[in-house]
Write an enzyme that holds these catalytic residues in place. Structure first.
Site: not given
Ligand code: SF4
Ligand code: SF4
Lengths: 397, 148
Positions: A141-144
């Protein structure tokens, strides 16, 4: 308005434990004490009775947090030593269940399968300080952004490792036999055809919930011996059923109460958390649990002095009746006294019995807990809420 | 009188030679066949309980070895890994010879290899892998996989 001659509180008993003056005995020793002094005197003398059990408890597992990776990752699949852990929770949390088998396990394809390694063995390896291989993957994901991660880890590398068992410590259970014509491989062990052997599993007179049959003192918040470390009862276990038939002494005549427990794995020991392989059935974990029971009054003295000869166990056919799921009455009742002696009578036939849970280890657990309490380190946890219980008319006489 | 459980392995070249009866005739040993398996034209395995005094048992074993019989003491082949045993007792009701039994009042599980007939049952039962190499008669053991 108390109906009892002896009335003690958790606080009073804890004060004595702190001073090192509390009298603590095991549930085995309590049988003799009550016989010798009578329940009222025994309740005056004894402050705490310790219990123990060490058996296969399939409804167990561990919540593990393996720490944030660089770059960060929200793991959606987690394997530890090839055993899958449930990862449908937050980024680096997972839950490994003890009956989960290894990915390439042949299961029962060649019958009976041996199930040599599973979630229970991972938990044992961790508490033994052995290295395990963690493998995770994700969709990113964008954050992960991280999509895969692999690391060799030992227990101390996990920021959090908590044993959290939804159902342990079954209060009483079945004695299993097999009336079918072939050998069967069950969670109650190997059962030969035509009722040639019988297996049973609990520590009877030492078993925690059999010594507090109406859950008067064991409840949410009770501090316990768990896997060699310290844990807590966090509620009734799944399938907790107080409404099972009871004998006159209040003791249930079959599987009834259960508890859910939690404890920090970092204080636990592989001696009391042992991965188990049940041929033809699957993997599991042997869990050691000990629960202290405060003797608040003479009724608790009576309850904790229950002996194997007074605990009734239903004999159940695992060949046909149990697997069918159809309700049917047990083949009969026997006592733990008879089961421990190594032979029972079913329909006029004498058959040998084997225990599945270790009485010797249960004794060690009750003794260890006794030492902990006597040393003043281990205080009793007063329940914040009770487990659902049943009516009890009181002892006759 | 001493007693020893021994495993005799007869390779194909000596499989049909009569030797065992001589233990009784020439050595005055009492023998009791606990288990036997013959894989035609391949090998034969016999688990034998030998009874006599220590010296005669030794002589009898030497005699068998001189006749090309492989002799293994069962006690060297079958054992319990004591550290792994939790003394649950699951094996005791299924052991056919009471080689595994519960002591009382300790309720610890004792293993007496002299009573063991290597049936393999405890190896299947033990959840912790504490009973080692108890399947001397496993047809797939020791390079005989093609025997399937
Ligand atoms: S192999 Fe195990 S079950 Fe069989 S006789 Fe020996 S000890 Fe008993
Ligand atoms: S089943 Fe295994 S662990 Fe249990 S008593 Fe027998 S050898 Fe020991």
């Amino acid at each position: 308005m108390s109906e009892f001659k002896v009335n003690k509180t958790f606080a009073e008993i804890n004060a004595k434990i702190r001073q090192g003056t509390a009298v603590v005995v095991t549930a085995e020793e309590m049988i003799g004490a009550t016989k010798e002094y009578g329940p009222v005197e025994a309740a005056r003398k004894v402050d705490v009775v310790t219990t123990g059990t060490f058996g296969i408890m399939c409804s167990s597992g561990a919540f593990l947090n393996f720490g944030h990776t660089k770059p960060r990752m929200r793991a959606s699949k987690v394997f530890i030593n090839d055993v899958e852990a449930y990862a449908g929770i937050a980024a680096v949390d997972c839950y490994i269940g003890v009956t989960q088998t290894r990915e390439d396990d042949p299961l029962n394809k060649v019958f009976p399968g041996r199930f040599r390694y599973g979630g229970g063995h991972v938990i044992e390896d961790l508490v033994a300080g052995r290295e395990v291989l963690l493998q995770t993957s994700s969709y990113g994901t964008d954050c992960y952004p991280n999509r895969s991660y692999e690391a060799k880890m030992t227990l101390k590398d996990f920021p959090d490792a908590v044993l959290l068992n939804p159902r342990n410590c079954y209060q009483n259970y079945n004695c299993a036999v097999n009336l079918s014509k072939k050998t069967i491989y069950t969670y109650m062990g190997i059962l030969r055809p035509d009722c040639m052997n019988a297996n049973f599993s609990t520590s009877g007179q030492l078993s925690p919930l059999l010594n507090d049959p109406l859950y008067r003192t064991i409840g949410i918040g009770t501090r316990i011996f768990l896997g060699g470390g310290i844990g807590y009862v966090i509620g009734a276990g799944t399938q907790h059923n107080p409404n099972v038939k009871r004998s006159k002494n209040g003791v249930v005549m079959g599987g009834a109460g259960t508890i859910s427990v939690r404890g920090d794995m970092k204080g636990m020991s592989p001696k009391y958390l042992r991965g188990a392989s049940l041929t033809g059935y699957g993997c599991s974990l042997n869990v050691g649990i000990g629960i202290p029971i405060p003797i608040l009054n003479e009724e608790m003295a009576r309850f904790t002095s229950v002996s194997d000869d007074e605990i009734m166990v239903p004999v159940v056919d695992y060949g046909v009746s149990y697997p069918s799921g159809e309700p049917s009455p047990p083949l009969g009742y026997v006592t733990y006294g008879q089961l421990r002696n190594g032979e029972i009578d079913v329909d006029g036939k004498k058959i040998p019995t084997s225990p599945l849970s270790s009485y010797a280890a249960a004794r060690e657990i009750a003794e260890t807990l006794k030492d902990w309490i006597k040393s003043g380190e281990f205080l009793l946890g007063e329940p914040q809420d009770r487990l659902p219980s049943a009516k009890f008319e009181g002892f006759e006489d | 009188m001493a007693s020893r459980n021994v495993l005799l392995i007869f390779k194909s070249n000596i499989m049909y030679k009569p030797v065992i009866y001589r233990l009784a005739r020439d050595f005055d040993l009492i023998f009791n066949i606990l288990e036997a398996k013959i894989l035609p034209r391949r090998e034969g395995r016999i688990l034998l309980e030998l009874r006599g005094d220590d010296e005669t048992i030794e002589k009898g074993i030497k005699f068998l070895q001189d006749h090309q019989v492989v002799v293994e003491l069962l006690a060297d082949k079958v054992w319990r890994e004591d550290d792994l045993c939790v003394h649950c007792g699951a094996c005791t009701g299924l052991c056919p010879t009471e080689a595994l039994s519960l002591s009382r009042p300790e309720l610890k599980v004792l293993f007496d290899v002299q009573k063991c007939v290597a049936c393999g049952m405890c190896g299947l039962v033990c959840p912790f892998g504490a009973m080692k190499d108890v399947t001397l008669f496993d047809p797939f053991a020791e390079g005989r996989a093609e025997e399937k």
